[in-house]
Write an enzyme that holds these catalytic residues in place. Structure first.
Site, PDB file in Angstrom:
ATOM      1  N   ASP A 170       0.823  -1.209   0.000  1.00  0.00           N
ATOM      2  CA  ASP A 170       0.000   0.000   0.000  1.00  0.00           C
ATOM      3  C   ASP A 170       0.858   1.260   0.000  1.00  0.00           C
ATOM      4  OD1 ASP A 170      -2.707  -0.612  -0.160  1.00  0.00           O
ATOM      5  OD2 ASP A 170      -2.853  -1.108   1.960  1.00  0.00           O
ATOM      6  N   MET A 171       0.272   2.341  -0.507  1.00  0.00           N
ATOM      7  CA  MET A 171       0.917   3.650  -0.453  1.00  0.00           C
ATOM      8  C   MET A 171       0.305   4.460   0.674  1.00  0.00           C
ATOM      9  SD  MET A 171       3.385   5.385  -1.655  1.00  0.00           S
ATOM     10  CE  MET A 171       3.824   4.574  -3.192  1.00  0.00           C
ATOM     11  N   GLN A 213      -0.811   7.148  -6.253  1.00  0.00           N
ATOM     12  CA  GLN A 213      -1.904   8.071  -5.947  1.00  0.00           C
ATOM     13  C   GLN A 213      -1.888   9.208  -6.959  1.00  0.00           C
ATOM     14  OE1 GLN A 213      -2.392   8.004  -1.241  1.00  0.00           O
ATOM     15  NE2 GLN A 213      -0.275   8.398  -1.793  1.00  0.00           N
ATOM     16  N   HIS A 229     -14.342   4.631  -7.176  1.00  0.00           N
ATOM     17  CA  HIS A 229     -15.786   4.467  -7.072  1.00  0.00           C
ATOM     18  C   HIS A 229     -16.517   5.445  -7.989  1.00  0.00           C
ATOM     19  CE1 HIS A 229     -14.028   3.347  -3.110  1.00  0.00           C
ATOM     20  NE2 HIS A 229     -14.765   2.289  -3.312  1.00  0.00           N
ATOM     21  N   ARG A 252      -1.878  -0.615  -8.570  1.00  0.00           N
ATOM     22  CA  ARG A 252      -3.187  -0.079  -8.207  1.00  0.00           C
ATOM     23  C   ARG A 252      -3.122   1.449  -8.302  1.00  0.00           C
ATOM     24  NH1 ARG A 252      -4.171  -1.032  -2.278  1.00  0.00           N
ATOM     25  NH2 ARG A 252      -4.583  -3.189  -2.896  1.00  0.00           N
ATOM     26  N   ARG A 258      -9.030   8.718  11.159  1.00  0.00           N
ATOM     27  CA  ARG A 258      -7.864   9.342  10.506  1.00  0.00           C
ATOM     28  C   ARG A 258      -8.134   9.597   9.039  1.00  0.00           C
ATOM     29  NH1 ARG A 258      -4.836   5.972  13.853  1.00  0.00           N
ATOM     30  NH2 ARG A 258      -4.608   4.438  12.178  1.00  0.00           N
ATOM     31  N   ARG A 259      -8.870   8.695   8.380  1.00  0.00           N
ATOM     32  CA  ARG A 259      -9.188   8.950   6.976  1.00  0.00           C
ATOM     33  C   ARG A 259      -9.947  10.256   6.823  1.00  0.00           C
ATOM     34  NH1 ARG A 259      -6.514   5.116   7.182  1.00  0.00           N
ATOM     35  NH2 ARG A 259      -5.059   6.841   7.174  1.00  0.00           N
ATOM     36  N   LYS A 311      -7.012   7.722  -6.417  1.00  0.00           N
ATOM     37  CA  LYS A 311      -6.893   9.181  -6.451  1.00  0.00           C
ATOM     38  C   LYS A 311      -6.046   9.692  -5.293  1.00  0.00           C
ATOM     39  CE  LYS A 311     -11.142  10.239  -8.978  1.00  0.00           C
ATOM     40  NZ  LYS A 311     -12.434  10.977  -8.980  1.00  0.00           N
ATOM     41  N   GLY A 312      -6.193   9.101  -4.116  1.00  0.00           N
ATOM     42  CA  GLY A 312      -5.455   9.538  -2.938  1.00  0.00           C
ATOM     43  C   GLY A 312      -6.373  10.179  -1.919  1.00  0.00           C
ATOM     44  N   ALA A 313      -6.166   9.859  -0.643  1.00  0.00           N
ATOM     45  CA  ALA A 313      -7.087  10.310   0.402  1.00  0.00           C
ATOM     46  C   ALA A 313      -6.430  11.146   1.484  1.00  0.00           C
ATOM     47  CB  ALA A 313      -7.758   9.098   1.055  1.00  0.00           C
TER      48      ALA A 313
END
Length: 310
Positions: free
Chosen positions: A136-137, A165, A229, A186, A290-291, A189-191
């Site tokens: 994961d990034m 991302q 999504h 993968r 945290r997200r 977009k990045g969060a």
């Protein structure tokens, strides 16, 4: 919205608030829609149910920013248990695992070496049972370190996947660098709430970057994993894939557990490869809060998703 960041980060650290929230039946039901379990058995059961519906899955044992070596070791041990459990249920052909390097020691002293060795252990265990690992990034401060570890892992485990991302300014070039034969990437977009000097913050600019990155990956020789999504991005990805002669099996779509499940089923029924990102573990409270804190715009998306499962 930025005024919400610090209070939400404080809530993320509060076990007292977590215990209070989980006593409310409605809240427990909401959390279960996004994080289906706190232990290996619950995660594997959910994975089995999704696979029975024709989906693939990527399981993530929640936790990040580990600052104790014993905790990193415990995370590695959990991934080994998870892989053994997936193999025992005959699920490994349709299930992979996703690993955050900060969860397995990247932020420890000499963390690059520790994370690499721990990731090697997980990759070997995954290969032994017939499945893969995706690294994961995380936020931009560990992007270079994460890609360095990915590069080293691929010397021995070329099947290891990575994540890019699209909102980072650097990502289009990273896509060129990582679009080679056999490369599983993968694209999301990045969060995270990244500064403007490293990332686009305007939604339109992020979308444009996502499409540019899609074009690079889908024109390359690797295996793009399209994590979105957004109906527009999904449709655009399908058109670009068609333009490059990529039929089903030449790429896949990925979505989070609990987000637009009907669309996941629709895509799978249409012959697309669909993988559901399935997080689990006791660290779900910090994960969710945290997200939202990292990018408060996610709050409205989270609320909308509670109102509709479409």
């Amino acid at each position: 919205m930025s005024l919400l960041r610090q209070p939400m980060l404080l809530l993320a650290k509060s076990q007292a608030v977590k215990r209070l929230v989980t006593t409310v039946p409605v809240t427990r039901a909401v959390v279960a829609r996004y994080v289906p379990g706190e232990n290996t058995e619950e995660a594997v059961e959910t994975a089995a149910a999704l696979i029975a519906e024709g989906m693939n899955v990527s399981l993530d044992f929640l936790g990040e920013d580990t600052l104790q070596e014993a905790q990193a070791d415990a995370t590695v041990a959990e991934y080994l248990r998870l892989l053994h459990a997936l193999a025992g249920r005959g699920l490994t052909a349709s299930a992979e695992v996703s690993v955050k390097l900060t969860a397995i020691g990247l932020r420890l002293p000499n963390g690059d070496k520790i994370a690499l060795e721990n990731a090697r252990t997980i990759c070997q265990a995954a290969r032994d049972v017939g499945t893969d690992v995706t690294i994961d990034m995380e936020d931009h401060t560990v992007t270079d370190a994460t890609l360095d570890v990915l590069h080293e892992l691929r010397r021995e485990f070329p099947e290891t996947g990575g994540v890019l991302q699209a909102y980072l300014h650097r990502t289009e070039q990273d896509c060129h660098d990582l679009a080679g034969t056999g490369s599983r990437i993968r694209l999301c977009k990045g969060a995270y709430d990244e500064p403007a000097d490293v990332a686009w913050r305007d939604r339109h600019e992020i979308d444009l970057s996502y499409v540019r990155c899609l074009k690079v990956l889908l024109a390359g020789d690797g295996y793009p994993m399209i994590a979105s999504h957004d109906p527009r991005m999904i449709a655009i990805a399908q058109r670009i894939a068609d333009d490059h002669g990529r039929g089903p099996g030449g790429h896949e779509f990925q979505m989070l557990y609990g987000i637009r499940p009907e669309e996941q089923r629709r895509l799978a029924a249409a012959g697309e490869s669909v993988r559901v990102y399935l997080p689990y573990g006791q660290e779900w409270w910090g994960y969710l809060t945290r997200r939202l804190a990292e990018r408060p715009a996610n709050l409205s998306f989270f609320v909308r998703s509670l109102m509709s499962r479409r």
